[in-house]
Scaffold this motif. Structure first.
Motif, PDB file in Angstrom:
ATOM      1  N   GLU A  76       0.835  -1.203   0.000  1.00 52.20           N
ATOM      2  CA  GLU A  76       0.000   0.000   0.000  1.00 52.20           C
ATOM      3  C   GLU A  76       0.870   1.253   0.000  1.00 52.20           C
ATOM      4  O   GLU A  76       0.609   2.223  -0.719  1.00 52.20           O
ATOM      5  CB  GLU A  76      -0.937  -0.003   1.211  1.00 52.20           C
ATOM      6  CG  GLU A  76      -2.009  -1.079   1.184  1.00 52.20           C
ATOM      7  CD  GLU A  76      -3.067  -0.818   0.126  1.00 52.20           C
ATOM      8  OE1 GLU A  76      -3.158   0.330  -0.344  1.00 52.20           O
ATOM      9  OE2 GLU A  76      -3.784  -1.781  -0.232  1.00 52.20           O
ATOM     10  N   HIS A  77       1.911   1.227   0.822  1.00 56.67           N
ATOM     11  CA  HIS A  77       2.824   2.362   0.902  1.00 56.67           C
ATOM     12  C   HIS A  77       3.533   2.576  -0.441  1.00 56.67           C
ATOM     13  O   HIS A  77       3.648   3.714  -0.940  1.00 56.67           O
ATOM     14  CB  HIS A  77       3.846   2.114   2.016  1.00 56.67           C
ATOM     15  CG  HIS A  77       4.684   3.306   2.334  1.00 56.67           C
ATOM     16  ND1 HIS A  77       5.858   3.214   3.062  1.00 56.67           N
ATOM     17  CD2 HIS A  77       4.548   4.620   2.036  1.00 56.67           C
ATOM     18  CE1 HIS A  77       6.380   4.418   3.188  1.00 56.67           C
ATOM     19  NE2 HIS A  77       5.604   5.285   2.566  1.00 56.67           N
ATOM     20  N   LEU A  78       4.003   1.490  -1.032  1.00 60.38           N
ATOM     21  CA  LEU A  78       4.688   1.553  -2.319  1.00 60.38           C
ATOM     22  C   LEU A  78       3.751   2.071  -3.408  1.00 60.38           C
ATOM     23  O   LEU A  78       4.149   2.876  -4.256  1.00 60.38           O
ATOM     24  CB  LEU A  78       5.199   0.161  -2.683  1.00 60.38           C
ATOM     25  CG  LEU A  78       6.076   0.020  -3.932  1.00 60.38           C
ATOM     26  CD1 LEU A  78       7.304   0.902  -3.834  1.00 60.38           C
ATOM     27  CD2 LEU A  78       6.478  -1.445  -4.123  1.00 60.38           C
ATOM     28  N   SER A  79       2.512   1.615  -3.377  1.00 49.93           N
ATOM     29  CA  SER A  79       1.516   2.061  -4.354  1.00 49.93           C
ATOM     30  C   SER A  79       1.311   3.565  -4.287  1.00 49.93           C
ATOM     31  O   SER A  79       1.263   4.250  -5.320  1.00 49.93           O
ATOM     32  CB  SER A  79       0.191   1.326  -4.116  1.00 49.93           C
ATOM     33  OG  SER A  79      -0.835   1.865  -4.921  1.00 49.93           O
ATOM     34  N   SER A  80       1.209   4.094  -3.076  1.00 43.90           N
ATOM     35  CA  SER A  80       0.978   5.532  -2.919  1.00 43.90           C
ATOM     36  C   SER A  80       2.192   6.355  -3.346  1.00 43.90           C
ATOM     37  O   SER A  80       2.051   7.441  -3.911  1.00 43.90           O
ATOM     38  CB  SER A  80       0.607   5.857  -1.466  1.00 43.90           C
ATOM     39  OG  SER A  80       1.699   5.584  -0.600  1.00 43.90           O
TER      40      SER A  80
ATOM     41  N   THR B 186      -1.849  -1.439  -6.345  1.00 44.02           N
ATOM     42  CA  THR B 186      -1.285  -2.669  -5.779  1.00 44.02           C
ATOM     43  C   THR B 186      -1.506  -3.843  -6.736  1.00 44.02           C
ATOM     44  O   THR B 186      -0.659  -4.735  -6.833  1.00 44.02           O
ATOM     45  CB  THR B 186      -1.924  -2.981  -4.414  1.00 44.02           C
ATOM     46  OG1 THR B 186      -3.351  -3.031  -4.571  1.00 44.02           O
ATOM     47  CG2 THR B 186      -1.569  -1.907  -3.390  1.00 44.02           C
ATOM     48  N   GLU B 187      -2.627  -3.821  -7.463  1.00 42.34           N
ATOM     49  CA  GLU B 187      -2.886  -4.871  -8.445  1.00 42.34           C
ATOM     50  C   GLU B 187      -1.843  -4.851  -9.548  1.00 42.34           C
ATOM     51  O   GLU B 187      -1.375  -5.891 -10.020  1.00 42.34           O
ATOM     52  CB  GLU B 187      -4.285  -4.716  -9.050  1.00 42.34           C
ATOM     53  CG  GLU B 187      -5.441  -4.962  -8.091  1.00 42.34           C
ATOM     54  CD  GLU B 187      -5.716  -3.764  -7.177  1.00 42.34           C
ATOM     55  OE1 GLU B 187      -5.098  -2.695  -7.405  1.00 42.34           O
ATOM     56  OE2 GLU B 187      -6.529  -3.916  -6.260  1.00 42.34           O
ATOM     57  N   GLY B 188      -1.466  -3.632  -9.959  1.00 43.98           N
ATOM     58  CA  GLY B 188      -0.446  -3.497 -10.995  1.00 43.98           C
ATOM     59  C   GLY B 188       0.899  -4.025 -10.547  1.00 43.98           C
ATOM     60  O   GLY B 188       1.623  -4.673 -11.307  1.00 43.98           O
TER      61      GLY B 188
ATOM     62  N   LYS C  78       0.777  -7.824 -10.405  1.00 42.65           N
ATOM     63  CA  LYS C  78       0.823  -8.408 -11.745  1.00 42.65           C
ATOM     64  C   LYS C  78       2.255  -8.487 -12.247  1.00 42.65           C
ATOM     65  O   LYS C  78       2.666  -9.485 -12.844  1.00 42.65           O
ATOM     66  CB  LYS C  78      -0.021  -7.558 -12.703  1.00 42.65           C
ATOM     67  CG  LYS C  78      -0.109  -8.132 -14.109  1.00 42.65           C
ATOM     68  CD  LYS C  78      -1.016  -7.293 -14.992  1.00 42.65           C
ATOM     69  CE  LYS C  78      -1.100  -7.883 -16.396  1.00 42.65           C
ATOM     70  NZ  LYS C  78      -1.985  -7.062 -17.280  1.00 42.65           N
ATOM     71  N   LYS C  79       3.043  -7.460 -11.975  1.00 49.62           N
ATOM     72  CA  LYS C  79       4.450  -7.469 -12.366  1.00 49.62           C
ATOM     73  C   LYS C  79       5.201  -8.578 -11.626  1.00 49.62           C
ATOM     74  O   LYS C  79       6.034  -9.284 -12.198  1.00 49.62           O
ATOM     75  CB  LYS C  79       5.095  -6.111 -12.075  1.00 49.62           C
ATOM     76  CG  LYS C  79       4.590  -4.965 -12.962  1.00 49.62           C
ATOM     77  CD  LYS C  79       5.208  -3.643 -12.534  1.00 49.62           C
ATOM     78  CE  LYS C  79       4.678  -2.472 -13.345  1.00 49.62           C
ATOM     79  NZ  LYS C  79       5.159  -2.482 -14.733  1.00 49.62           N
ATOM     80  N   LEU C  80       4.909  -8.732 -10.331  1.00 46.42           N
ATOM     81  CA  LEU C  80       5.581  -9.755  -9.536  1.00 46.42           C
ATOM     82  C   LEU C  80       5.170 -11.160  -9.959  1.00 46.42           C
ATOM     83  O   LEU C  80       5.907 -12.123  -9.739  1.00 46.42           O
ATOM     84  CB  LEU C  80       5.271  -9.557  -8.050  1.00 46.42           C
ATOM     85  CG  LEU C  80       5.810  -8.284  -7.399  1.00 46.42           C
ATOM     86  CD1 LEU C  80       5.317  -8.169  -5.962  1.00 46.42           C
ATOM     87  CD2 LEU C  80       7.337  -8.273  -7.430  1.00 46.42           C
ATOM     88  N   GLY C  81       3.991 -11.290 -10.567  1.00 46.31           N
ATOM     89  CA  GLY C  81       3.480 -12.599 -10.943  1.00 46.31           C
ATOM     90  C   GLY C  81       3.903 -13.066 -12.324  1.00 46.31           C
ATOM     91  O   GLY C  81       3.466 -14.127 -12.780  1.00 46.31           O
ATOM     92  N   ALA C  82       4.746 -12.304 -12.996  1.00 46.41           N
ATOM     93  CA  ALA C  82       5.209 -12.714 -14.330  1.00 46.41           C
ATOM     94  C   ALA C  82       5.981 -14.034 -14.242  1.00 46.41           C
ATOM     95  O   ALA C  82       6.626 -14.333 -13.232  1.00 46.41           O
ATOM     96  CB  ALA C  82       6.083 -11.621 -14.942  1.00 46.41           C
ATOM     97  N   LYS C  83       5.919 -14.841 -15.303  1.00 46.27           N
ATOM     98  CA  LYS C  83       6.512 -16.184 -15.299  1.00 46.27           C
ATOM     99  C   LYS C  83       8.014 -16.171 -15.047  1.00 46.27           C
ATOM    100  O   LYS C  83       8.563 -17.107 -14.466  1.00 46.27           O
ATOM    101  CB  LYS C  83       6.211 -16.875 -16.629  1.00 46.27           C
ATOM    102  CG  LYS C  83       4.730 -17.212 -16.830  1.00 46.27           C
ATOM    103  CD  LYS C  83       4.509 -17.923 -18.154  1.00 46.27           C
ATOM    104  CE  LYS C  83       3.037 -18.291 -18.339  1.00 46.27           C
ATOM    105  NZ  LYS C  83       2.787 -18.976 -19.632  1.00 46.27           N
ATOM    106  N   TRP C  84       8.682 -15.119 -15.507  1.00 47.59           N
ATOM    107  CA  TRP C  84      10.144 -15.108 -15.408  1.00 47.59           C
ATOM    108  C   TRP C  84      10.645 -14.751 -14.001  1.00 47.59           C
ATOM    109  O   TRP C  84      11.821 -14.913 -13.699  1.00 47.59           O
ATOM    110  CB  TRP C  84      10.730 -14.114 -16.409  1.00 47.59           C
ATOM    111  CG  TRP C  84      10.300 -12.677 -16.175  1.00 47.59           C
ATOM    112  CD1 TRP C  84       9.223 -12.057 -16.696  1.00 47.59           C
ATOM    113  CD2 TRP C  84      10.959 -11.713 -15.341  1.00 47.59           C
ATOM    114  NE1 TRP C  84       9.143 -10.754 -16.252  1.00 47.59           N
ATOM    115  CE2 TRP C  84      10.194 -10.517 -15.417  1.00 47.59           C
ATOM    116  CE3 TRP C  84      12.098 -11.739 -14.540  1.00 47.59           C
ATOM    117  CZ2 TRP C  84      10.557  -9.363 -14.722  1.00 47.59           C
ATOM    118  CZ3 TRP C  84      12.452 -10.583 -13.859  1.00 47.59           C
ATOM    119  CH2 TRP C  84      11.690  -9.416 -13.941  1.00 47.59           C
ATOM    120  N   VAL C  85       9.756 -14.241 -13.161  1.00 43.47           N
ATOM    121  CA  VAL C  85      10.163 -13.716 -11.852  1.00 43.47           C
ATOM    122  C   VAL C  85      10.523 -14.854 -10.899  1.00 43.47           C
ATOM    123  O   VAL C  85       9.764 -15.809 -10.716  1.00 43.47           O
ATOM    124  CB  VAL C  85       9.050 -12.837 -11.246  1.00 43.47           C
ATOM    125  CG1 VAL C  85       9.432 -12.390  -9.842  1.00 43.47           C
ATOM    126  CG2 VAL C  85       8.793 -11.633 -12.141  1.00 43.47           C
TER     127      VAL C  85
END
Length: 717
Positions: free
Chosen positions: A215-219, A225-227, A230-237
């Motif tokens: 939440e802090h990072l989002s602000s 936070t969804e965005g 989604k980046k963290l959920g990429a297959k290569w991560v």
């Protein structure tokens, strides 16, 4: 062999209807198992002639050119089809040929050999175009004759390329060209390679319960936070991967260490310091396109952005990739073809172990060309600082060469924001700003007001209708030709006595120049303006609005003609065009062509030669010198004892109708160094909107004075 073919033909004739039934059965089988691939052979069986191997290969290449891979498979012999399935055959050929963007596929058959009975070898030269250029190579393919005398291709991977094996792959490598850079006349970078701060998150270093941190990072980053998830959920991560989240401006350490660091830089540092308090956050340098002058030159330099699907479609075949950038505005768009360069490309055969087998084709990369402008970034910055709070534009030129030294439009925006990724909030703020910071004002046209009077005077002198020494009479502050004008009067701010050309220029008397235009007449006045490039495109690298003197094909009424004489009516002038016209005074009647691309070997070019005689331009110039040097001159605030300056102020009323009293005003000042020996000659034309309650054109004179003092420091006494 000829005899055996005849015997087989006779046997087919004796079978009669059975042969036709067999052909129909084969067609059904082909449709079910081979996608119709054997149609060519089936068709041939119902004809008298048996196709030769070279004819078959021509047909195979034709299928290849059409992308008919299933038809190609139908031409293979039984052994080949046992070794590779239809699905694998189609996939392999399609991936290779379409992957290298094969086109214009041709086979030049050199010979056909029969090394043994029932075997034929076709020798040919294959040529095709690829994404990396043309490919040509000799090859051969074997055809095997069946019991009925028909040939089928014995296929393996070497049919694609001679040195190709089953485990080899074809790869296309792209080497990106470096985008060219943009410099000013002194070698100062205006657009080029820079650095920014990449904010990334390492999943394995996040806190055990990261909800609050997210939440802090989002602000802080303006990303949902969804965005982020989604980046963290990429297959290569993976746990130790650095997942890029956002690119920020790099903190200017030198500015922070200065005595007065900028507020923006302090905010940037504070943001990054706070980001680093979140577990897992890392900030590293990353290369980006950078615009060192930022808002000081954004309308001039423009910016690049990543290409869109529409861009790729519009520029198909021009070498753009899905991750390419393209110039969107300003110099970045104007010189896109020169700046972007050409990507290098290699098509190669790669072995199973990853080693190189053979390079089939290669195009070396060609980095983009650097562009050097005539702009002086120091002058550009000085003008921006003087006018940054105004709705304005300024054009600075060398009056003797036509070189454009500065082009400024304010208010402005930071073109670096488009590179780093502008937030929706900032974009909405820019578009919602009533001052129109995205509007490039030096490309527009405006009512010039009294800055137009030197042109009216020159046209009148040239037509022989204006006597510069004649006293046109004292009319007070309001005048009309006769009662036919009804309630309309020409008004002026200063009573002129005597009403001569020089005195009227010094006091900027509207009545005098209205009378001058009327005496010149419709045709001569319009002809003079046509000769000065009105209603024509300006010969300049940047496309700008055409200047005009009427909304119709000609000046229609007497009142419109009178108003046009002092830069009102329907007269609209582009600021760059106006600056170019002022070059005729120091150049004895020659209008210089404006230039933006710097070339130290380029000679100055006259755009409009001899539009007026030297006697006429000298007469107007002397009057404009008095505008600045005379104690009663409207440009007196720019006076310098160490410089000879000539100029003209202007105030243009912008209103909905002749009786409108709520309209606004534009303020102008055109000024240039009139001493031919001046080592740093300068012509400066500035326009400011909404000066009605801010000092009129006097505001512009004072701001231009600050620019002149910065550019041409006062000599020590």
């Amino acid at each position: 062999m000829t005899g055996s073919r005849k015997r087989r033909t006779r046997r087919r004739g004796r079978r009669g209807g059975k042969g036709l039934i067999l052909a129909l059965v084969l067609i059904v089988l082909a449709g079910a198992g081979m996608g119709g691939a054997s149609y060519y052979y089936i068709q041939a069986r119902n004809q008298a002639a048996i196709p030769k191997p070279d004819e078959l290969f021509v047909r195979y290449v034709s299928f290849l050119s059409q992308g008919s891979y299933g038809e190609m498979y139908g031409m293979l012999d039984d052994q080949s089809r046992r070794e590779i399935s239809l699905e694998d055959f189609v996939s392999r050929n399609q991936n290779i040929y379409e992957g290298i963007e094969a086109a214009h596929i041709q086979a030049d058959i050199k010979s056909v050999e029969e090394p043994q009975e029932n075997i034929a070898v076709v020798n040919y030269q294959m040529s095709l175009d690829t994404v990396a250029g043309a490919v040509s190579f000799p090859n051969q393919v074997t055809f095997v004759r069946d019991e009925e005398g028909y040939y089928h291709m014995s296929w393996n991977d070497r049919v694609i390329f001679p040195e190709f094996s089953k485990t080899d792959k074809v790869r296309v490598y792209t080497e990106k060209a470096e985008r060219g850079e943009i410099y000013d006349r002194n070698g100062t970078l205006l657009a080029g390679r820079g650095a920014a701060s990449l904010v990334g998150l390492v999943p394995g270093k996040m806190s055990a319960e990261p909800g609050q941190d997210m939440e802090h990072l989002s602000s802080l980053l303006g990303i949902s936070t969804e965005g982020i998830e989604k980046k963290l959920g990429a297959k290569w991560v993976k746990g130790d991967s650095l997942v890029p989240l956002k690119t920020l401006k790099k903190v200017d350490e030198l500015n922070l260490k200065s005595g007065a660091p900028s507020e923006e830089n302090l905010q940037d540092r504070a943001l990054q310091d706070e980001l680093l308090t979140i577990p897992g956050i890392m900030i590293t340098d990353t290369p980006v396109r950078s615009y060192p002058l930022g808002e000081q030159a954004s309308h001039l330099i423009g910016y690049v952005q990543n290409v869109t699907a529409e861009d790729l479609e519009k520029h198909a075949g021009e070498g753009y990739l899905t991750d390419s950038v393209i110039g969107r505005s300003g110099m970045e768009a104007l010189f896109e073809n020169e700046l972007r360069g050409t990507n290098g490309c290699t098509v190669a055969i790669i072995r199973e172990d990853g080693s190189m087998n053979r390079v089939l084709a290669a195009i070396p990369k060609q980095d983009g060309r650097n562009i050097t402008l005539t702009i002086d970034s120091g002058l550009q910055s000085a003008i921006y600082q003087a006018f940054k709070e105004d709705k304005s534009c300024s054009v600075a030129m060398n009056p003797y060469t036509g070189e454009v030294l500065a082009l400024v439009s304010t208010p402005s925006y930071d073109n670096n924001d488009f590179i780093l990724g502008m937030s929706q909030e900032k974009w909405d703020a820019l578009n919602g700003d009533g001052r129109n910071p995205l509007l490039n004002r030096f490309r527009q046209r405006f009512a010039p007001g009294s800055s137009f009077k030197p042109i009216t005077g020159a046209i009148g002198l040239d037509a022989g209708t204006l006597d510069p020494d004649r006293d046109y009479g004292e009319e007070g502050l309001s005048w009309q030709k006769d009662e036919s004008w009804g309630n309309y009067h020409v008004t002026t701010l200063h009573n002129t006595n005597p009403a001569t050309l020089e005195h009227a220029m010094v006091l900027s008397d509207n009545i005098y120049f209205a009378k001058a235009a009327l005496e010149t007449g419709y045709d001569a006045f319009a002809s003079g303006l046509d000769r000065l490039g009105f209603n024509q495109d300006l010969p300049f690298e940047i496309a700008v609005a055409q200047s005009q003197y009427s909304n119709m094909e000609r000046i229609v009424t007497e009142i419109q003609l009178a108003d046009s004489g002092y830069g009102q009516g329907q007269v609209l002038v582009n600021p760059i065009h106006l600056a170019s016209l002022y070059t005729m005074f120091p150049n004895k009647g020659n209008v210089m062509k404006p230039r933006l691309v710097h070339d130290k070997d380029m000679e100055p070019e006259v755009w409009l030669p001899g539009v007026f005689t030297p006697e006429i331009t000298d007469r107007i110039e002397n009057a404009m010198k008095q505008v600045v040097s005379s104690p009663e001159g409207t440009g007196r605030a720019a006076y310098r004892e160490d410089l000879t300056l000539a100029g003209k102020t202007g105030t243009a009323e912008i209103k909905a109708s002749k009786t409108d009293t709520s309209g606004t005003e534009l303020g102008w000042f055109a000024v240039y160094t009139a001493d031919p020996g001046q080592p740093a000659p300068l012509l400066l034309v500035s326009m400011v909107e909404d000066v009605k309650h801010a000092g009129g054109s006097g505001l512009v004179v004072r701001k231009d004075k600050a620019v002149l003092d910065a550019w041409l420091p006062v000599a020590p006494q």
